[in-house]
Design an enzyme around this catalytic site. Structure first.
Site, PDB file in Angstrom:
ATOM      1  N   ASP A  72     -15.302   6.720  10.247  1.00  0.00           N
ATOM      2  CA  ASP A  72     -15.357   5.687  11.492  1.00  0.00           C
ATOM      3  C   ASP A  72     -16.605   5.009  11.630  1.00  0.00           C
ATOM      4  OD1 ASP A  72     -15.726   3.787  13.499  1.00  0.00           O
ATOM      5  OD2 ASP A  72     -14.475   4.615  14.908  1.00  0.00           O
ATOM      6  N   ASP A 122     -15.418   2.214   3.021  1.00  0.00           N
ATOM      7  CA  ASP A 122     -14.924   0.716   2.386  1.00  0.00           C
ATOM      8  C   ASP A 122     -16.059  -0.177   3.248  1.00  0.00           C
ATOM      9  OD1 ASP A 122     -13.554   1.411   5.285  1.00  0.00           O
ATOM     10  OD2 ASP A 122     -12.066  -0.040   4.600  1.00  0.00           O
ATOM     11  N   PHE A 166      -3.604   1.257   3.062  1.00  0.00           N
ATOM     12  CA  PHE A 166      -4.971   0.621   3.036  1.00  0.00           C
ATOM     13  C   PHE A 166      -5.460   0.023   2.656  1.00  0.00           C
ATOM     14  CE2 PHE A 166      -9.243   0.849   4.791  1.00  0.00           C
ATOM     15  CZ  PHE A 166      -9.681  -0.015   5.927  1.00  0.00           C
ATOM     16  N   GLU A 167      -6.524   0.856   1.054  1.00  0.00           N
ATOM     17  CA  GLU A 167      -7.518   0.362   0.296  1.00  0.00           C
ATOM     18  C   GLU A 167      -7.080  -0.066  -0.943  1.00  0.00           C
ATOM     19  OE1 GLU A 167      -9.861   2.744  -2.887  1.00  0.00           O
ATOM     20  OE2 GLU A 167      -8.427   4.483  -2.289  1.00  0.00           O
TER      21      GLU A 167
END
Length: 232
Positions: free
Chosen positions: A136, A172, A211-212
């Site tokens: 996070d 990211d 997700f990536e």
């Protein structure tokens, strides 16, 4: 800095416990897999040879999410052993379900705070790798103190890594990548494995998540950082 100092600093958690609906597969994973593959803080210091029945390179992943990457890494490296730590029960159940389905036996799981695991259950100089993928980022400035990558974290991981062991992080969120880089470049006893003292190219051993892949299609970047322990 001793373990008590780190524990006191960790009263501010780097995660929020979120309620999540469990799927039947996740519930099955917890019910059938946790007694077999689960580890607990109260069991004390981990003895990998006893737990896995062999001596092998040992990796600890902090915050494995839904477990897809950890499951893939374990399947692709059966000669290695893995410890996963995740606080969110649906993710723990998902990983356990995958392990049961694919008969993966080289992973063990803690479902609790990773810093407590490092402090209470991991012997000094026992880990070959520590992985921290997409933690996070705590975007807002007032929440930056919740970011897990802080000087105290770097010092604690350093104690637990073997000489030559590697801390591999990925994010990211570029501002968090810059924060990670600043913390780790200042941390004693580490060497940045990047040729220019910044990021490394995405290592082949880190699986690319759905997700990536979606983020890449949208033009989002991913930053990998690797630091090796060079002094005791």
């Amino acid at each position: 800095m001793n373990n008590q100092d780190v524990t006191q600093r960790r009263e501010i958690k780097s995660y929020v416990m979120r309620a999540g609906r469990m799927t039947p597969g996740q519930e099955r994973g917890l019910e059938q897999g946790l007694p077999r593959y689960g580890l607990r803080l109260e069991e004390g210091v981990l003895q990998p040879q006893k737990v896995f029945g062999r001596q092998a390179p040992l990796t600890l992943e902090i915050g494995f999410g839904m477990g897809q990457s950890l499951l893939q890494m374990a399947k692709e490296a059966p000669e290695q052993d893995f410890i996963g730590v995740e606080v969110h029960r649906p993710g723990v159940g998902a990983l356990l379900s995958g392990m049961l389905t694919d008969a993966v036996d080289n992973v063990r799981i803690y479902s609790c705070d990773a810093i407590e695991v490092l402090n209470q259950c991991v012997a000094d100089e026992s880990l070959d790798r520590v992985l921290l993928f997409f933690p996070d980022p705590w975007h807002k400035s007032r929440h930056h103190k919740r970011r897990i990558v802080q000087p105290a974290f770097a010092a604690l991981v350093h104690k637990k890594l073997k000489q030559g062991g590697v801390l591999h992080m990925a994010t990211d969120w570029e501002p968090y990548a810059e924060h990670m880089l600043e913390v780790m470049n200042a941390a004693p006893g580490y060497k940045n494995l990047s040729v220019d003292n910044t990021w490394v190219a995405r290592p082949a051993e880190r699986p690319v998540t759905k997700f990536e892949k979606r983020g890449t299609r949208l033009g989002h970047g991913v930053w990998d950082l690797k630091f090796t322990k060079i002094t005791g």
